[in-house]
Write an enzyme that holds these catalytic residues in place. Structure first.
Site, PDB file in Angstrom:
ATOM      1  N   GLN A   1       0.594  -1.526  -0.140  1.00 47.02           N
ATOM      2  CA  GLN A   1       0.063   0.000   0.112  1.00 47.02           C
ATOM      3  C   GLN A   1       0.831   1.157   0.030  1.00 47.02           C
ATOM      4  O   GLN A   1       0.435   2.386  -0.504  1.00 47.02           O
ATOM      5  CB  GLN A   1      -1.074  -0.058   1.193  1.00 47.02           C
ATOM      6  CG  GLN A   1      -2.121  -1.040   1.217  1.00 47.02           C
ATOM      7  CD  GLN A   1      -2.938  -0.879   2.428  1.00 47.02           C
ATOM      8  OE1 GLN A   1      -2.695  -1.405   3.515  1.00 47.02           O
ATOM      9  NE2 GLN A   1      -3.922  -0.412   1.958  1.00 47.02           N
TER      10      GLN A   1
ATOM     11  N   LEU B   1      -7.650   1.800   3.030  1.00 43.90           N
ATOM     12  CA  LEU B   1      -6.815   2.991   2.904  1.00 43.90           C
ATOM     13  C   LEU B   1      -6.570   3.151   1.465  1.00 43.90           C
ATOM     14  O   LEU B   1      -6.457   4.467   1.013  1.00 43.90           O
ATOM     15  CB  LEU B   1      -5.855   2.850   3.894  1.00 43.90           C
ATOM     16  CG  LEU B   1      -5.770   2.917   5.238  1.00 43.90           C
ATOM     17  CD1 LEU B   1      -4.581   2.636   5.903  1.00 43.90           C
ATOM     18  CD2 LEU B   1      -6.449   4.365   5.780  1.00 43.90           C
TER      19      LEU B   1
ATOM     20  N   HIS C   1      -7.457  -9.292   5.635  1.00 43.37           N
ATOM     21  CA  HIS C   1      -7.507  -8.175   4.748  1.00 43.37           C
ATOM     22  C   HIS C   1      -6.000  -7.857   4.449  1.00 43.37           C
ATOM     23  O   HIS C   1      -5.852  -7.616   3.224  1.00 43.37           O
ATOM     24  CB  HIS C   1      -8.258  -6.833   5.490  1.00 43.37           C
ATOM     25  CG  HIS C   1      -8.172  -5.863   4.623  1.00 43.37           C
ATOM     26  ND1 HIS C   1      -9.427  -5.438   4.023  1.00 43.37           N
ATOM     27  CD2 HIS C   1      -7.289  -4.840   4.130  1.00 43.37           C
ATOM     28  CE1 HIS C   1      -9.166  -4.287   3.532  1.00 43.37           C
ATOM     29  NE2 HIS C   1      -7.890  -4.133   3.242  1.00 43.37           N
TER      30      HIS C   1
ATOM     31  N   HIS D   1      -3.440  -8.398   0.590  1.00 45.39           N
ATOM     32  CA  HIS D   1      -2.827  -7.462   0.267  1.00 45.39           C
ATOM     33  C   HIS D   1      -1.570  -7.969  -0.225  1.00 45.39           C
ATOM     34  O   HIS D   1      -1.009  -7.199  -1.534  1.00 45.39           O
ATOM     35  CB  HIS D   1      -2.463  -6.100   0.977  1.00 45.39           C
ATOM     36  CG  HIS D   1      -3.517  -5.007   1.102  1.00 45.39           C
ATOM     37  ND1 HIS D   1      -4.003  -4.263  -0.041  1.00 45.39           N
ATOM     38  CD2 HIS D   1      -4.600  -4.569   2.127  1.00 45.39           C
ATOM     39  CE1 HIS D   1      -4.930  -3.563   0.281  1.00 45.39           C
ATOM     40  NE2 HIS D   1      -5.214  -3.398   1.553  1.00 45.39           N
TER      41      HIS D   1
END
Ligand code: NI
Length: 175
Positions: A51, A103, A144, A148
Site C-alpha cells: 500500500q 486505505l 485483509h 494485500h
C-alpha cells in the site's frame, strides 16, 4: 520516520504478489517505522507494505485503545503487531460477514465474509518467529492485510460495495 503516501489501484504494485522479507537490516527497520507512522497518521487499523508501493511481505496492525476496544479485546487493545512473512496456518470453517474499508480505496466500504478465527505465523521486526491467534475483528484485519500481499483487494471478494454516508464512514476503520 516518514509518512509515506498510500497508493490506489491505478498503481499496479497493489496487484502484485509481494516478495518475502529476507533481511531484517537497518533499511527494513526504517520501513517498519515508516509503516507504523503512516498507519497512525491515516488513521487506520492495518497497513500492508504494497500500500506504500513496497512489494514486500510486511504488515502492521494496531487496534485502538479506547474504552470500547479495551472491553472487546482486553490486553490486545492498543497493541501494535508487526508481522513479516505472515502466513495463515489455521482457519475456522466458520465465516462471518462484516464491513471493511481499505486505505487504498477511499470513499468506499464493502461487505465481506472472513474466517471467524485464524492462526498466523510469521516473523517480528527482528526476524524472530511469532505465532498469533486472532478472532473476530482482529482476524478480519489480518486476513485483509495478508490479502494485500497477494495483490488481492476486498472489492474482489465483497458481496456488496458502496459509498457510505459520512456518519457510516466514521464507524468503519480503514485497513
Ligand atoms: Ni486495505
Amino acid at each position: 520516520m516518514t509518512i509515506r503516501s498510500i497508493i490506489q489501484p491505478d498503481n499496479g504494485i497493489l496487484r502484485k504478489k509481494a516478495i518475502r522479507v529476507q533481511s531484517f537490516d537497518h533499511k527494513f527497520q526504517t520501513l517498519v517505522d515508516d509503516m507504523v507512522e503512516t498507519l497512525l497518521d491515516a488513521p487506520g487499523v492495518g497497513l500492508a507494505a504494497p500500500q506504500i508501493a513496497v512489494s514486500q511481505r510486511l504488515i502492521v496492525v494496531r487496534l485502538q485503545d479506547d474504552e470500547e476496544s479495551v472491553k472487546e479485546f482486553g490486553d490486545l487493545a492498543g497493541k501494535l503487531f508487526v508481522v513479516a512473512n505472515p502466513e495463515i496456518i489455521k482457519k475456522s470453517k466458520e465465516l462471518v460477514e462484516g464491513v471493511e474499508g481499505c486505505l487504498s480505496i477511499p470513499g468506499y466500504i464493502g461487505l465481506v465474509d472472513r474466517h471467524e478465527s485464524i492462526v498466523i505465523t510469521g516473523q517480528d521486526r527482528k526476524g524472530k518467529a511469532l505465532r498469533i491467534k486472532a478472532n473476530g475483528w482482529l482476524a478480519r484485519v489480518f486476513q485483509h492485510e495478508i490479502d494485500h500481499l497477494d495483490g488481492r483487494l476486498y472489492i474482489d471478494i465483497a458481496k456488496k460495495v458502496w459509498q457510505p454516508r459520512d456518519e457510516e464512514e466514521d464507524e468503519v476503520e480503514m485497513e
